[in-house]
Design a protein around this motif. Structure first.
Motif, PDB file in Angstrom:
ATOM      1  N   CYS A  14       2.254   0.093   8.975  1.00  0.00           N
ATOM      2  CA  CYS A  14       1.219  -0.543   8.152  1.00  0.00           C
ATOM      3  C   CYS A  14       0.025   0.399   8.251  1.00  0.00           C
ATOM      4  CB  CYS A  14       0.849  -1.928   8.689  1.00  0.00           C
ATOM      5  SG  CYS A  14      -0.706  -2.576   7.995  1.00  0.00           S
ATOM      6  N   CYS A  32       3.273   2.063   2.995  1.00  0.00           N
ATOM      7  CA  CYS A  32       3.670   0.835   3.692  1.00  0.00           C
ATOM      8  C   CYS A  32       5.187   0.816   3.825  1.00  0.00           C
ATOM      9  CB  CYS A  32       3.206  -0.389   2.908  1.00  0.00           C
ATOM     10  SG  CYS A  32       3.802  -1.929   3.644  1.00  0.00           S
ATOM     11  N   CYS A  35       0.824  -1.212   0.000  1.00  0.00           N
ATOM     12  CA  CYS A  35       0.000   0.000   0.000  1.00  0.00           C
ATOM     13  C   CYS A  35       0.860   1.265   0.000  1.00  0.00           C
ATOM     14  CB  CYS A  35      -0.862   0.042   1.267  1.00  0.00           C
ATOM     15  SG  CYS A  35      -1.885  -1.404   1.574  1.00  0.00           S
ATOM     16  N   CYS A  93       2.187  -9.801   3.981  1.00  0.00           N
ATOM     17  CA  CYS A  93       2.627  -8.739   3.067  1.00  0.00           C
ATOM     18  C   CYS A  93       4.146  -8.719   3.035  1.00  0.00           C
ATOM     19  CB  CYS A  93       2.081  -7.394   3.511  1.00  0.00           C
ATOM     20  SG  CYS A  93       0.276  -7.284   3.478  1.00  0.00           S
TER      21      CYS A  93
HETATM   22  S1  SF4 Z   1       1.516  -4.393   5.652  1.00  0.00           S
HETATM   23 FE1  SF4 Z   1      -0.289  -3.072   5.781  1.00  0.00          FE
HETATM   24  S2  SF4 Z   1       0.216  -1.249   4.592  1.00  0.00           S
HETATM   25 FE2  SF4 Z   1       1.694  -2.863   4.045  1.00  0.00          FE
HETATM   26  S3  SF4 Z   1       0.821  -3.801   2.207  1.00  0.00           S
HETATM   27 FE3  SF4 Z   1       0.121  -4.988   3.987  1.00  0.00          FE
HETATM   28  S4  SF4 Z   1      -1.857  -4.081   4.559  1.00  0.00           S
HETATM   29 FE4  SF4 Z   1      -0.824  -2.636   3.190  1.00  0.00          FE
END
Ligand code: SF4
Ligand SMILES: Cc1ncc(C[n+]2csc(CCOP(=O)(O)OP(=O)(O)O)c2C)c(N)n1
Ligand code: SF4
Ligand code: SF4
Ligand SMILES: [Mg+2]
Lengths: 277, 87
Positions: A209, A29, A26, A60
Motif C-alpha cells: 500500500c 497498489c 492507487c 480498499c
Molecule cells: S490500499 Fe493503499 S495503495 Fe491501495 S488503494 Fe488503498 S490507499 Fe491506495
C-alpha cells in the motif's frame, strides 16, 4: 459510463465489470494484482462460475467484489465471513470466496474469522495483507509490523502484529498459505487449489500500500516488491509457527497447512439432523 | 542461455514467442511489468497516457517469450501477451 471508452481484449475482461475499470486502487497498489490472480484462478479452476460468488467487506481491498462480473456482495465492515457463511449454508452448492483486507478480516472481523475457521466452514478466504488500514488513511492495523510508522503510531508501532497463518492454523483452518503479489504463479495455483477443496481455506497475500504504508515508511512500491524478491523464502509444509515475517530479514512463504477434517455442515448434519444423512 | 553441455534435444525445443499488448489508457505507470519482465522486453515510455501516467513501451519485441508475467503482475489489467504461433 460514457467517458469510459477503453477498448481492450485483455484475457480477464470477461471476468471484470469493465465499465468500472480503471479501478480506484492507487498506482502500485498490490490489491489489483491479488484480485487479478483470483480471477485467473477462478477461470482456470474449472469451477462453475455461475455458482461462484465473491464477498468483500469494507476497505480498499473490500472494493474487490465490485469489480468482478460474478455475483458479488459488498458487505459491512468486518462481516464478509458471516455473510459468506450464511450464503454457503443457505445454498451449499455455491463456491463462496471472501476477498478482503487485513483490517476488515482480522481487526473488526477477527472473531468471525476464528470461529469460521474453528468450524471448518466450507469457504475460501483471501486476505490482502498490506499491513495497514489503507482506505481510511493509513492507521495501524493488527498486522502492522512492530516499529512501523503509521498515522496513529507516529513514533513507531509499539505492538507486535498477528501472524495470520499461525492464527488461521490455531483456529482450525484446514488450508493455509502465504504468498506475495510478486509470486503470481504460486499465488494463483494456491487459490485454484483452495477453490477445488472442501473446508476453510485461507490465503494471505502480502501486497504494498504505497499510499497509506509506503509513504510513511519511506518504501516505494517497487522497493516493497524488491523486498519480496530478495527476502522471501518458500518453505512449503513449514509449521505455521515457523512462518516468520521480518521484512528486514526473512519472510516465509508457502503452503503451510492442507488437511481434511469434517466441515461445519458435515458435523451439523451428523449431530443435529441424523435423519437427513 | 549458456549450457554446461548442449542438451541432446536442444534443436527440438521450441522457445515460444510472444507479442505484448499494452492497454495504455488503463496503465497507472507503476513500472512492475518493466522491472520484472524476465527478458527485459519493456521500458518506460516518455509519453503520457490520458490519465497522465507513463505506460510501458515494447523495447525488444523479439525477446518476448510469452511468459505472461507482465500480465499477471500488472495491478491494472493494462498489459498482456499473446502467443505468436511457431512455424
Ligand atoms: S490500499 Fe493503499 S495503495 Fe491501495 S488503494 Fe488503498 S490507499 Fe491506495
Ligand atoms: C463499522 C465501521 N468501522 C470503521 C469503518 C472505517 N473503515 C473503513 S475501511 C477500514 C479499514 C480497512 O482496512 P483493510 O481491511 O486492511 O483494507 P485496506 O483499505 O487496507 O485494503 C476502516 C476502519 C467503517 N467503514 N465501518
Ligand atoms: S510476456 Fe514475459 S517476456 Fe513477454 S513482455 Fe511479458 S514478462 Fe516480458
Ligand atoms: S504493470 Fe500495468 S500499470 Fe504498471 S506500468 Fe506495467 S502496464 Fe502500467
Ligand atoms: Mg489493509
Amino acid at each position: 459510463m460514457e467517458k469510459n471508452k477503453i477498448r481492450s481484449d485483455h484475457p480477464l475482461d470477461a471476468m471484470l465489470r469493465t465499465d468500472r475499470i480503471p479501478h480506484i486502487w492507487c498506482p502500485g497498489c498490490g490489491i489489483g494484482t491479488a484480485f487479478s490472480a483470483c480471477m485467473v484462478a477462478m477461470q482456470a479452476s474449472g469451477i462453475n462460475l455461475d455458482k461462484t460468488v465473491m464477498v468483500s467487506g469494507i476497505g480498499c481491498s473490500g472494493r474487490g467484489a465490485g469489480y468482478t462480473r460474478l455475483d458479488s456482495y459488498h458487505t459491512t465492515h468486518g462481516r464478509a465471513i458471516p455473510f459468506a457463511s450464511g450464503m454457503k449454508l443457505a445454498n451449499p452448492e455455491l463456491n463462496v470466496v471472501v476477498f478482503s483486507g487485513d483490517g476488515d478480516l482480522f481487526a473488526i472481523g477477527g472473531n468471525h474469522f476464528i470461529h469460521a475457521a474453528r468450524r471448518n466452514m466450507d469457504i475460501t478466504v483471501i486476505c490482502v495483507n498490506n499491513l495497514i488500514y489503507g482506505m481510511t488513511g493509513g492507521q495501524a492495523a493488527a498486522t502492522t509490523p512492530c516499529l512501523a510508522k503509521t498515522t496513529t503510531t507516529p513514533l513507531g508501532n509499539p505492538d507486535p502484529p498477528f501472524s495470520l497463518p499461525l492464527l488461521a492454523f490455531a483456529s482450525g483452518a484446514t488450508y493455509v498459505a502465504r504468498w506475495t503479489i510478486l509470486h503470481t504463479r504460486d499465488l494463483t495455483k494456491s487459490i485454484e487449489e483452495a477453490l477445488n477443496r472442501r473446508g476453510f481455506s485461507f490465503i494471505e497475500v502480502l501486497a504494498p500500500c504505497p499510499t497509506g504504508y509506503g509513504r510513511k515508511n519511506k518504501e516505494r512500491s517497487l522497493d516493497t516488491l524488491k523486498i519480496y524478491q530478495e527476502r522471501t523464502v518458500i518453505k512449503n509444509g513449514a509449521h505455521p509457527m515457523d512462518a516468520v515475517m521480518d521484512f528486514g530479514n526473512s519472510i516465509t512463504l508457502g503452503k503451510f497447512v492442507d488437511h481434511d477434517r469434517p466441515t461445519f455442515s458435515d458435523n451439523y448434519d451428523r449431530t443435529c439432523r441424523p435423519h437427513f444423512a | 542461455m549458456k549450457y554446461w553441455r548442449v542438451p541432446l534435444d536442444s534443436n527440438d525445443i521450441a522457445v515460444s514467442r510472444g507479442m505484448v499488448v499494452i492497454v495504455e489508457e488503463r496503465c497507472k505507470g507503476c513500472g512492475y511489468c518493466i522491472a520484472f519482465c524476465p527478458r527485459n522486453v519493456l521500458e518506460l515510455s516518455p509519453r503520457y497516457n490520458v490519465k497522465g501516467y507513463h505506460p510501458p513501451l515494447v523495447k525488444k519485441p523479439d525477446d518476448c517469450v510469452n511468459c505472461h508475467y507482465c500480465e499477471t503482475i500488472c495491478p491494472d489489467f493494462a498489459i498482456y501477451s499473446l502467443e505468436i504461433p511457431g512455424d
